[in-house]
Motif scaffolding. Structure first.
Motif, mmCIF file in Angstrom:
data_model
loop_
_atom_site.group_PDB
_atom_site.id
_atom_site.type_symbol
_atom_site.label_atom_id
_atom_site.label_comp_id
_atom_site.label_asym_id
_atom_site.label_seq_id
_atom_site.Cartn_x
_atom_site.Cartn_y
_atom_site.Cartn_z
ATOM 1 N N THR A 29 30.538 36.960 40.745
ATOM 2 C CA THR A 29 30.985 38.353 40.713
ATOM 3 C C THR A 29 32.431 38.465 41.172
ATOM 4 O O THR A 29 33.243 39.166 40.553
ATOM 5 N N LEU A 30 32.776 37.771 42.261
ATOM 6 C CA LEU A 30 34.163 37.792 42.739
ATOM 7 C C LEU A 30 35.101 37.196 41.705
ATOM 8 O O LEU A 30 36.218 37.690 41.491
ATOM 9 N N ASP A 31 34.656 36.138 41.021
ATOM 10 C CA ASP A 31 35.476 35.536 39.974
ATOM 11 C C ASP A 31 35.708 36.524 38.829
ATOM 12 O O ASP A 31 36.811 36.620 38.276
ATOM 13 N N ALA A 32 34.650 37.249 38.463
ATOM 14 C CA ALA A 32 34.758 38.189 37.348
ATOM 15 C C ALA A 32 35.691 39.351 37.684
ATOM 16 O O ALA A 32 36.429 39.846 36.816
ATOM 17 N N ILE A 33 35.673 39.790 38.936
ATOM 18 C CA ILE A 33 36.569 40.872 39.350
ATOM 19 C C ILE A 33 38.009 40.374 39.399
ATOM 20 O O ILE A 33 38.920 41.022 38.881
ATOM 21 N N GLY A 34 38.215 39.239 40.014
ATOM 22 C CA GLY A 34 39.520 38.573 39.978
ATOM 23 C C GLY A 34 40.535 39.071 40.970
ATOM 24 O O GLY A 34 40.987 38.328 41.841
ATOM 25 N N THR A 35 40.908 40.336 40.884
ATOM 26 C CA THR A 35 41.960 40.884 41.745
ATOM 27 C C THR A 35 41.513 42.241 42.301
ATOM 28 O O THR A 35 40.691 42.933 41.693
ATOM 29 N N PRO A 36 42.070 42.642 43.454
ATOM 30 C CA PRO A 36 41.632 43.894 44.086
ATOM 31 C C PRO A 36 41.765 45.126 43.211
ATOM 32 O O PRO A 36 40.950 46.050 43.305
ATOM 33 N N ASP A 37 42.772 45.165 42.351
ATOM 34 C CA ASP A 37 42.977 46.358 41.526
ATOM 35 C C ASP A 37 41.878 46.557 40.484
ATOM 36 O O ASP A 37 41.757 47.641 39.904
ATOM 37 N N ARG A 38 41.065 45.532 40.230
ATOM 38 C CA ARG A 38 39.994 45.638 39.245
ATOM 39 C C ARG A 38 38.640 46.010 39.865
ATOM 40 O O ARG A 38 37.662 46.229 39.141
ATOM 41 N N ILE A 39 38.578 46.079 41.193
ATOM 42 C CA ILE A 39 37.284 46.267 41.850
ATOM 43 C C ILE A 39 36.638 47.582 41.450
ATOM 44 O O ILE A 39 35.483 47.619 41.014
ATOM 45 N N ASP A 40 37.367 48.685 41.598
ATOM 46 C CA ASP A 40 36.776 50.004 41.395
ATOM 47 C C ASP A 40 36.179 50.138 39.991
ATOM 48 O O ASP A 40 35.010 50.514 39.833
ATOM 49 N N GLY A 41 36.954 49.837 38.973
ATOM 50 C CA GLY A 41 36.472 49.986 37.597
ATOM 51 C C GLY A 41 35.313 49.057 37.291
ATOM 52 O O GLY A 41 34.332 49.452 36.649
ATOM 53 N N TRP A 42 35.409 47.809 37.752
ATOM 54 C CA TRP A 42 34.366 46.801 37.454
ATOM 55 C C TRP A 42 33.044 47.212 38.092
ATOM 56 O O TRP A 42 31.989 47.170 37.454
ATOM 57 N N ILE A 43 33.094 47.648 39.355
ATOM 58 C CA ILE A 43 31.880 48.022 40.071
ATOM 59 C C ILE A 43 31.285 49.304 39.497
ATOM 60 O O ILE A 43 30.068 49.407 39.279
ATOM 61 N N ARG A 44 32.136 50.301 39.251
ATOM 62 C CA ARG A 44 31.624 51.572 38.718
ATOM 63 C C ARG A 44 30.908 51.370 37.385
ATOM 64 O O ARG A 44 29.838 51.952 37.148
ATOM 65 N N ASP A 45 31.469 50.561 36.528
ATOM 66 C CA ASP A 45 30.851 50.330 35.216
ATOM 67 C C ASP A 45 29.443 49.767 35.373
ATOM 68 O O ASP A 45 28.512 50.177 34.674
ATOM 69 N N ARG A 46 29.284 48.843 36.282
ATOM 70 C CA ARG A 46 27.981 48.199 36.446
ATOM 71 C C ARG A 46 26.972 49.089 37.172
ATOM 72 O O ARG A 46 25.796 49.093 36.825
#
Length: 392
Positions: A249-266
Motif C-alpha cells: 500500500t505504501l509503495d502504491a501511494i508513493g509520495t505524501p501528496d498522493r495519500i488523500d486521493g488514493w485513500i479516499r478512492d478506496r
C-alpha cells in the motif's frame, strides 16, 4: 447466528445461538494470556507483553510461556544451551529441503514449512500428545520450535538459489535467525528491533491459528500435526498475510501528496485499507504503537511516509465513516520495521510464524491437559431430509 448443541440434565439437546465466527464466545480457560481490546492491552501470563518485548529476550519469554515463570540468569543460560543443538535439522530432513523448496517455489517458505514439520515429526517418531506425559510433550514442542527458524530460512535461501546457512549455537534466537537468513552477522540495532517484534507476536489470544492448533490438540494428535494445522490457518491472507500487503500500500501511494486521493478512492469504493483495523482492538493496537516507535528510531523516507499515511487515513475515515474506530494494526508498522531491517517481503509472514510457533506450542501443551475434544455443532439449513433417493 449459528446454533450449537447444549445437552441439559434431561439429555435433550437445547439450541444455543452464538455470533458468527464465535466472536466473543469463551470456549475454555487459559493461563497463557489475554487480549483486552477496549483497553488496547494484552499480556503473556501475568506480564505486559510489550513490557516483556522492551525488557526481555525472546528466550526469556519462550521460557515463560512453557514453564509459567520468567527465568533467572542461570535458568536462561541453561534454557539457551538446551535449545541451541535442537536448531540443527536431522540429515533426512536436510536432504529433503531442496525438493520441498522447489515444490513450494510459488507459495513460499510457509507452505514448505508444513511439509518440513510433517517430515520432522515422522523422523522423530513423535507420538500423539494423548499418549505421552507433560514432560515429553514439552520436549517435542521445544524441538519443533527450535527447528522452525532453521527450516524457514533454509527454504527461503534454497528458493533463491542459495545454500542454507547452518545455525550458530552461540547466537541468541533473533540473531541466529537473521544470521541464517542473510548469511552474515546482523548489527545489534536491527537484531534488537527484530527481537522486539518477535516477542510481541508470540501469542495474541484465541486467534484463528491458535484456536486451530488447540482444536487439533484436543483430538490428541502429535505436536507436529497441531503446528501444521496452525500454519495452514496462518497462511490465509486474512490472518497472516498482511505485513507485506500493508507495505505494498505504501509503495502504491508513493509520495505524501498522493495519500488523500488514493485513500479516499478506496474508502469510497468500499475496499479494505491493508494494515488498518483489528477484530479485537477498539483502540490503537499496542503492537503498532511499539513498532512505530522502533521505526521512528531508524527514520528515513519510508517511515515518514508511513506516519503520514497513518495520520491521513484516520482523518479520512473519521470524515467518511464517522463513529467507526479504525487504527493501524500490527501488520502496518511490522512491514516497515522488517523492510528497514533488511528482511525480504516473502519472509515477513514466515518471520511472524517463527515467533508465533512458541505461542501455538504453549497452547497445545495447555490444551493437551484437557481430555475433552472440541466438537461444536452446526445448524443444518439445506433441503428438508429425508428426501427419496432418485432412481438411476
Amino acid at each position: 447466528m449459528a446454533t450449537i448443541g447444549d445437552t441439559g440434565a434431561t439429555g435433550v439437546r437445547n439450541p444455543l445461538d452464538v455470533p458468527r465466527g464465535l466472536a466473543g464466545v469463551v470456549v475454555t480457560d487459559t493461563a497463557l494470556g489475554d487480549v483486552r481490546g477496549r483497553e488496547g492491552f494484552y499480556h503473556y501470563r501475568q506480564f505486559s507483553a510489550l513490557e516483556l518485548a522492551r525488557t526481555r529476550s525472546f528466550e526469556d519469554v519462550w521460557y515463560l510461556m512453557f514453564h509459567g515463570e520468567l527465568p533467572d540468569r542461570g535458568a536462561r543460560d541453561g534454557f539457551a544451551a538446551r535449545v541451541a543443538p535442537l536448531r540443527h535439522l536431522p540429515e533426512e530432513v536436510r536432504e529433503a529441503l531442496p525438493a520441498i523448496a522447489r515444490s513450494g517455489s510459488v507459495s513460499g517458505p510457509l507452505a514448505g514449512l508444513r511439509t518440513t514439520l510433517s517430515l520432522l515429526g515422522a523422523t522423530a517418531g513423535l507420538r500423539p500428545v494423548y499418549d505421552i506425559d507433560a514432560g515429553q510433550r514439552r520436549e517435542d514442542a521445544l524441538a519443533l520450535c527450535a527447528a522452525v527458524p532453521t527450516a524457514l530460512t533454509a527454504l527461503h535461501r534454497l528458493s533463491q538459489g542459495l545454500e542454507p546457512v547452518e545455525p550458530r549455537d552461540d547466537l541468541p534466537y533473533a540473531a541466529n535467525y537473521l544470521h541464517m537468513l542473510t548469511g552474515s552477522a546482523p548489527d545489534a540495532e536491527r537484531t534488537r528491533a527484530v527481537e522486539r517484534y518477535l516477542v510481541s507476536t508470540i501469542d495474541h489470544g484465541f486467534n484463528a491459528s491458535t484456536f486451530t492448533a488447540r482444536v487439533v490438540a484436543s483430538t490428541g494428535a502429535d505436536v507436529a500435526a497441531c503446528l501444521v494445522a496452525a500454519i495452514g490457518a496462518l497462511s490465509g491472507p486474512l490472518h497472516g498475510g498482511a505485513p507485506s500487503r500493508a507495505l505494498d500500500t505504501l509503495d502504491a501511494i508513493g509520495t505524501p501528496d498522493r495519500i488523500d486521493g488514493w485513500i479516499r478512492d478506496r474508502v469510497l469504493a468500499g475496499e479494505r485499507i491493508m494494515g488498518f483495523g483489528h477484530p479485537v482492538y477498539r483502540t490503537e493496537d499496542p503492537r503498532s504503537r511499539m513498532l512505530r516507535d522502533i521505526a521512528r528510531g531508524f527514520g528515513g523516507p519510508l517511515v515518514d511516509l508511513a506516519v503520514e499515511v497513518e495520520r491521513q487515513v484516520e482523518t479520512i475515515l473519521a470524515e467518511l465513516k464517522p463513529g467507526r474506530e479504525l487504527h493501524t494494526n500490527v501488520e502496518f508498522y511490522a512491514g516497515v520495521v522488517m523492510e528497514l531491517c533488511g528482511l525480504p517481503r516473502t519472509m515477513f509472514t514466515p518471520t511472524f510464524c517463527a515467533a508465533r510457533v512458541v505461542g501455538w506450542s504453549a497452547n497445545i501443551l495447555e490444551q493437551a491437559e484437557d481430555s475433552k475434544i472440541i466438537r461444536p455443532a452446526a445448524r443444518y439449513v439445506g433441503a428438508p431430509p429425508p428426501q427419496p433417493v432418485p432412481a438411476l
